[in-house]
Structure formats: structure tokens, C-alpha cells
Design an enzyme around this catalytic site. Structure first.
Site, mmCIF file in Angstrom:
data_model
loop_
_atom_site.group_PDB
_atom_site.id
_atom_site.type_symbol
_atom_site.label_atom_id
_atom_site.label_comp_id
_atom_site.label_asym_id
_atom_site.label_seq_id
_atom_site.Cartn_x
_atom_site.Cartn_y
_atom_site.Cartn_z
ATOM 1 N N ASP A 277 6.800 -58.743 1.075
ATOM 2 C CA ASP A 277 6.360 -58.347 -0.263
ATOM 3 C C ASP A 277 6.901 -56.945 -0.555
ATOM 4 O O ASP A 277 6.568 -55.992 0.161
ATOM 5 C CB ASP A 277 4.830 -58.351 -0.341
ATOM 6 C CG ASP A 277 4.298 -57.932 -1.696
ATOM 7 O OD1 ASP A 277 5.075 -57.931 -2.679
ATOM 8 O OD2 ASP A 277 3.101 -57.606 -1.781
ATOM 9 N N CYS B 142 1.391 -61.996 -1.031
ATOM 10 C CA CYS B 142 1.631 -61.033 -2.110
ATOM 11 C C CYS B 142 0.506 -60.011 -2.144
ATOM 12 O O CYS B 142 -0.592 -60.269 -1.663
ATOM 13 C CB CYS B 142 1.699 -61.757 -3.443
ATOM 14 S SG CYS B 142 3.093 -62.881 -3.563
ATOM 15 N N CYS B 143 0.807 -58.877 -2.745
ATOM 16 C CA CYS B 143 -0.179 -57.825 -2.946
ATOM 17 C C CYS B 143 -1.426 -58.425 -3.589
ATOM 18 O O CYS B 143 -1.296 -59.216 -4.507
ATOM 19 C CB CYS B 143 0.430 -56.757 -3.844
ATOM 20 S SG CYS B 143 -0.650 -55.382 -4.188
ATOM 21 N N PRO B 144 -2.596 -58.117 -3.092
ATOM 22 C CA PRO B 144 -2.975 -57.095 -2.124
ATOM 23 C C PRO B 144 -3.222 -57.638 -0.717
ATOM 24 O O PRO B 144 -3.793 -56.928 0.118
ATOM 25 C CB PRO B 144 -4.274 -56.558 -2.701
ATOM 26 C CG PRO B 144 -4.936 -57.778 -3.259
ATOM 27 C CD PRO B 144 -3.782 -58.600 -3.817
ATOM 28 N N ASP C 216 2.693 -49.595 -0.930
ATOM 29 C CA ASP C 216 1.267 -49.637 -0.591
ATOM 30 C C ASP C 216 0.947 -49.173 0.828
ATOM 31 O O ASP C 216 -0.027 -48.442 1.024
ATOM 32 C CB ASP C 216 0.725 -51.057 -0.764
ATOM 33 C CG ASP C 216 0.525 -51.442 -2.214
ATOM 34 O OD1 ASP C 216 0.705 -50.572 -3.092
ATOM 35 O OD2 ASP C 216 0.197 -52.613 -2.466
#
Length: 82
Positions: free
Chosen positions: A39, A12-14, A45
Site C-alpha cells: 500500500d 489498504c489503509c488503515p 503512515d
């Protein structure tokens, strides 16, 4: 020069962005990095990172999942322009 593949499925982010940033930082100019991510935040992003850092986003994900991005390192931030 071999393509660097980052398999970020399940992250998952980041995390995907962090792995990409580290790979790009260590890579020579011209290096191709392929990032695979499931994701959904990566869809926002990764293109934003490439635009901000002035790297080429060679290909964006298609309808197929997981998402696959291809990035080419264009700029070396350690080299200062004169």
C-alpha cells in the site's frame, strides 16, 4: 526475542497501520516488528506513526517492492514517567 512479521500485502489503509499498532501495543519494549506492505500510503503512515509514538524506525523500504519497514518498540505508553 523473535522478530514479529506482519505481512500486509493486499491490504489498504488503515489496515497495515492498525495491525502494526496492535502488534506494538502487545509487544515488550525492545521488540522488533517487520511490516511488509504494498500500500503506497504506508510510505507516509508508518514513519509518521513511529515518530508520533516515539518508536524507532530501524529501516525504511528500498526500491524493492513490496515495501518493508523495520520498527523497534522504544516506549511503553502504559508506563508513566515520574
Amino acid at each position: 526475542m523473535d522478530i514479529i512479521t506482519l505481512d500486509c500485502r493486499g491490504m489498504c489503509c488503515p489496515e497495515p497501520l492498525t495491525l502494526l499498532r496492535n502488534a506494538i501495543r502487545k509487544a515488550p519494549v525492545g521488540q522488533i516488528v517487520e511490516l511488509i506492505s504494498d500500500d503506497p500510503v504506508s510510505l507516509r503512515d508508518i514513519p509518521a506513526f513511529c515518530k508520533f509514538m516515539k518508536h524507532e524506525l530501524v529501516s525504511l523500504p528500498t526500491e524493492e517492492k513490496p515495501n518493508t519497514f523495520t520498527i523497534k518498540k522504544i516506549v511503553d505508553p502504559k508506563v508513566k514517567k515520574v
